[in-house]
Enzyme design. Structure first.
Site, PDB file in Angstrom:
ATOM      1  N   GLN A  44       0.868  -1.183   0.000  1.00 16.95           N
ATOM      2  CA  GLN A  44       0.000   0.000   0.000  1.00 16.95           C
ATOM      3  C   GLN A  44       0.902   1.229   0.000  1.00 16.95           C
ATOM      4  O   GLN A  44       1.719   1.419   0.907  1.00 16.95           O
ATOM      5  CB  GLN A  44      -0.885   0.008   1.251  1.00 16.95           C
ATOM      6  CG  GLN A  44      -1.787   1.233   1.316  1.00 16.95           C
ATOM      7  CD  GLN A  44      -2.426   1.433   2.693  1.00 16.95           C
ATOM      8  OE1 GLN A  44      -2.395   2.528   3.244  1.00 16.95           O
ATOM      9  NE2 GLN A  44      -2.977   0.368   3.269  1.00 16.95           N
ATOM     10  N   ARG A  46       1.374   4.860   0.682  1.00 15.87           N
ATOM     11  CA  ARG A  46       0.697   5.825   1.537  1.00 15.87           C
ATOM     12  C   ARG A  46       1.526   7.097   1.591  1.00 15.87           C
ATOM     13  O   ARG A  46       2.630   7.109   2.126  1.00 15.87           O
ATOM     14  CB  ARG A  46       0.521   5.241   2.936  1.00 15.87           C
ATOM     15  CG  ARG A  46      -0.203   6.132   3.933  1.00 15.87           C
ATOM     16  CD  ARG A  46      -0.485   5.332   5.209  1.00 15.87           C
ATOM     17  NE  ARG A  46      -1.206   6.095   6.200  1.00 15.87           N
ATOM     18  CZ  ARG A  46      -0.627   6.825   7.150  1.00 15.87           C
ATOM     19  NH1 ARG A  46       0.685   6.908   7.232  1.00 15.87           N
ATOM     20  NH2 ARG A  46      -1.378   7.483   8.015  1.00 15.87           N
ATOM     21  N   LYS A  48       0.323  11.003   2.282  1.00 13.81           N
ATOM     22  CA  LYS A  48      -0.812  11.879   2.525  1.00 13.81           C
ATOM     23  C   LYS A  48      -0.573  13.291   2.011  1.00 13.81           C
ATOM     24  O   LYS A  48      -1.533  14.040   1.811  1.00 13.81           O
ATOM     25  CB  LYS A  48      -1.072  11.969   4.040  1.00 13.81           C
ATOM     26  CG  LYS A  48      -1.493  10.649   4.657  1.00 13.81           C
ATOM     27  CD  LYS A  48      -2.986  10.552   4.594  1.00 13.81           C
ATOM     28  CE  LYS A  48      -3.547   9.363   5.285  1.00 13.81           C
ATOM     29  NZ  LYS A  48      -4.865   9.009   4.749  1.00 13.81           N
ATOM     30  N   ASP A  77      -6.006   6.226   0.300  1.00 13.47           N
ATOM     31  CA  ASP A  77      -6.805   7.448   0.321  1.00 13.47           C
ATOM     32  C   ASP A  77      -6.965   8.132  -1.046  1.00 13.47           C
ATOM     33  O   ASP A  77      -8.075   8.537  -1.403  1.00 13.47           O
ATOM     34  CB  ASP A  77      -6.163   8.422   1.346  1.00 13.47           C
ATOM     35  CG  ASP A  77      -7.089   9.556   1.737  1.00 13.47           C
ATOM     36  OD1 ASP A  77      -8.220   9.589   1.235  1.00 13.47           O
ATOM     37  OD2 ASP A  77      -6.678  10.406   2.536  1.00 13.47           O
ATOM     38  N   ASP A  96     -11.892   9.055   5.221  1.00 13.49           N
ATOM     39  CA  ASP A  96     -11.692   9.274   3.789  1.00 13.49           C
ATOM     40  C   ASP A  96     -13.015   9.100   3.050  1.00 13.49           C
ATOM     41  O   ASP A  96     -14.070   8.996   3.664  1.00 13.49           O
ATOM     42  CB  ASP A  96     -10.646   8.292   3.245  1.00 13.49           C
ATOM     43  CG  ASP A  96      -9.318   8.393   3.996  1.00 13.49           C
ATOM     44  OD1 ASP A  96      -9.035   9.482   4.538  1.00 13.49           O
ATOM     45  OD2 ASP A  96      -8.592   7.394   4.042  1.00 13.49           O
ATOM     46  N   THR A 143       4.412   6.130  14.034  1.00 12.81           N
ATOM     47  CA  THR A 143       4.225   6.322  12.597  1.00 12.81           C
ATOM     48  C   THR A 143       2.965   7.119  12.281  1.00 12.81           C
ATOM     49  O   THR A 143       2.926   7.897  11.339  1.00 12.81           O
ATOM     50  CB  THR A 143       4.172   4.947  11.890  1.00 12.81           C
ATOM     51  OG1 THR A 143       5.313   4.191  12.283  1.00 12.81           O
ATOM     52  CG2 THR A 143       4.146   5.108  10.396  1.00 12.81           C
ATOM     53  N   SER A 207       6.819   0.837   9.853  1.00  8.50           N
ATOM     54  CA  SER A 207       8.208   1.042  10.282  1.00  8.50           C
ATOM     55  C   SER A 207       8.998  -0.255  10.416  1.00  8.50           C
ATOM     56  O   SER A 207      10.209  -0.253  10.219  1.00  8.50           O
ATOM     57  CB  SER A 207       8.237   1.837  11.589  1.00  8.50           C
ATOM     58  OG  SER A 207       7.432   1.220  12.562  1.00  8.50           O
ATOM     59  N   MET A 270      -7.501 -45.035  -1.421  1.00  4.12           N
ATOM     60  CA  MET A 270      -6.473 -45.408  -2.363  1.00  4.12           C
ATOM     61  C   MET A 270      -7.199 -45.961  -3.590  1.00  4.12           C
ATOM     62  O   MET A 270      -7.756 -47.052  -3.530  1.00  4.12           O
ATOM     63  CB  MET A 270      -5.526 -46.471  -1.767  1.00  4.12           C
ATOM     64  CG  MET A 270      -5.179 -46.266  -0.286  1.00  4.12           C
ATOM     65  SD  MET A 270      -4.608 -44.600   0.150  1.00  4.12           S
ATOM     66  CE  MET A 270      -2.912 -44.668  -0.410  1.00  4.12           C
ATOM     67  N   CYS A 424       6.738 -40.144  -0.730  1.00  2.00           N
ATOM     68  CA  CYS A 424       5.362 -40.297  -1.233  1.00  2.00           C
ATOM     69  C   CYS A 424       4.348 -39.927  -0.153  1.00  2.00           C
ATOM     70  O   CYS A 424       3.330 -39.282  -0.430  1.00  2.00           O
ATOM     71  CB  CYS A 424       5.128 -41.732  -1.683  1.00  2.00           C
ATOM     72  SG  CYS A 424       6.253 -42.270  -2.995  1.00  2.00           S
TER      73      CYS A 424
END
Ligand code: 3NM
Ligand code: MG
Length: 498
Positions: A44, A46, A48, A77, A96, A143, A207, A270, A424
């Site tokens: 994403q 981002r 702003k 956004d 948003d 952040t 971060s 089987m 197998c």
């Protein structure tokens, strides 16, 4: 044959940040590239505050990059940027644009993700047609300073529960906010702890990757946490579903494979007679095509059964035993690969090399190759990409790759090589995991390989095990008890190497 494009994978979800405090003086596109190499599955973008033209230009560079990795790019956004760039979708918060407006602008086929911090927001977003949710804020984070509520893993769990109760359990969800490599495993364990209504589909971080000294390594760590967290989910799903494991396999391993299927919680049948396959494919299981004893009649049966399972949309595990050993086997595997789609292809180095078209001389059906682990990873990823499948390349270290994400599983024991049919029966184990967890065959295969290998490690430690003969029953016992414990969320035994 071309498979439909895989659904988006939100497992290791990277949200970018271009501010100097987090990105430093590095180039965002280079950091994202490193993160993608490390196993990020969704990006994403981002930003702003950036000027429109700059953001569009960066978005275009990021999109060229994510397309190379087969990973979706979403724009935070700024819906107009997403429309202009033509990337895979957008992510919007509660402040948003609303989902209906956004949908009109981006169209039906694009991904719309929505942030929710409580059950009401989550349910409304689902009702409005969100394609996935970001749940948070889990922990307070430097952040994003304007976060509203800190909900912790228990808050995430409550939202997931409410989603299921409102009938939106199928909408994927990730959590976000303060997730790091130090707490990711704990957050996943707490959020998914039994009785979890619905597990998280991944974790979203800024971060932990963007500010990391080594973004690739940070992403790799997170991907490892996601895989480990998936193991009890996958094994638990097998226990709940008791999926059919339909084995078309060789004479040598029929009994052993059936017992292994039972031990991991699956229901074995089987049957090498393909006329039954169309009916069996309707039972919600998976098919193992094990080419251990190739005959003209057998090949015709494989082809008919593969078509039946492909038509029913049920997964197939291909085990091309001895693929490079004879001209007959080379031709048979080529024919089968061209004919069908496979959820997982499992083989040793020589078999996988042969399928990839590397000329190899193979002695009998045993593994002989000396490729390094990075070379094995490259080979597995290349074959996985070519056939849009998951490749499980077995050896002392198993490599599992879907072409974008590549894991190593170091569990196992040399004793597995002294008993016939363990390769197998690993295929049979994987079939149970993929049948119960078809949404992510890669993590299902990782889970199967890990549980299988750990059972072997535990078995050889038992007092009564003195060699291959006493190993087999001990191995079945361990596989049985580990599968049960894992399904109940007990991971104390787990030593999964990345
Ligand atoms: N959204 P870090 S928290 C972008 O709660 C974002 O909706 C959040 O950054 C929300 O991984 C967040 O560095 C920042 O803590 C997450
Ligand atoms: Mg927002």
């Amino acid at each position: 044959p071309t498979a439909p494009p895989p659904p988006p994978n939100y497992g290791v979800y990277l949200v970018t940040d271009s501010t100097p405090a987090i990105l430093g003086s590095r180039d965002l596109v280079e950091v994202v590239e490193a993160a993608l190499r490390g196993g990020v599955t969704c990006v994403q973008y981002r930003d702003k505050t950036g000027a429109q033209a700059d953001v569009v230009a960066t978005a275009r560079r990021l999109h060229a990059l994510t397309q190379r990795f087969g990973v979706p790019l979403l724009i935070n956004d700024r819906v107009d940027v997403a429309v202009e760039v033509g990337c895979e979708g957008i992510h919007i918060g509660q402040d948003d644009m609303n989902v209906h407006e956004a949908r009109k602008l981006v169209g039906r086929d694009k991904i719309i993700g929505v942030t929710a911090s409580n059950a009401d927001e989550a349910i409304r977003a689902c009702e409005d047609g969100a394609d996935y949710l970001g749940l948070g804020t889990v922990y307070s984070t430097a952040t994003k300073k304007d976060t509203k509520s800190i909900i912790g893993p228990s808050g995430v769990r409550a939202i997931l529960k409410a989603m299921v109760e409102a009938g939106h359990g199928a909408v994927p969800a990730v959590c976000i906010g303060g997730i790091s490599n130090d707490n990711a495993a704990r957050v996943l364990a707490q959020t998914n702890a039994a009785p979890a209504a619905k597990p998280l589909d991944g974790v979203a971080v800024v971060s932990a990757i963007i500010a990391a000294d080594d973004p690739a390594e940070a992403a790799r760590h997170l991907a490892g946490h996601i895989a480990v967290a998936a193991i009890p989910l996958v094994v638990g799903a097998v226990g709940r579903a008791t999926p059919l494991s339909h084995n078309m396999t060789n004479l040598v391993v029929q009994n052993f494979a059936a017992n292994v299927a039972l031990a991991v919680g699956a229901s074995p049948i089987m049957s090498n007679y393909a006329a039954e396959a169309a009916d069996l494919a309707k039972l919600g299981g998976a098919l193992v095509v094990n080419m251990g004893t190739v005959t003209p009649e057998g090949l015709a049966n494989y082809k008919q059964a593969i078509k039946a399972y492909n038509d029913a949309g049920r997964p197939i595990i291909l085990d091309p035993v001895g693929a490079g050993a004879t001209a007959i086997r080379r031709a048979a595997t080529a024919e089968i690969l061209a004919l069908g789609r496979f959820a997982v292809i499992k083989g040793n180095v020589a078999e996988i090399q042969s399928l990839y078209g590397v000329s190899v001389t193979q002695r009998g059906v045993d593994s002989t190759s000396e490729l390094s682990i990075p070379e094995r990873a490259t080979l597995a990823a290349a074959l996985a990409r070519r056939h849009r499948t998951v490749v499980l390349l077995t050896g002392p270290t198993d490599i599992v790759s879907d072409g974008a994400r590549t894991y190593r599983v170091d569990n196992g024991h040399a004793m597995l090589g002294r008993v016939t049919g363990t390769g197998c029966t690993l295929g049979t184990t994987i079939s149970a995991m993929v049948a119960a967890h078809p949404a992510d065959a890669l993590l299902a295969a990782v889970a199967g390989a890990a549980v299988f290998g750990i059972a072997a490690q535990y078995a050889v430690e038992r007092d009564e095990v003195r060699g291959p003969g006493s190993f087999v029953p001990a191995f079945l016992d361990e596989l049985y008890s580990i599968s049960r414990a894992t399904a109940e969320g007990d991971l104390r035994w787990l030593v999964l190497a990345r």
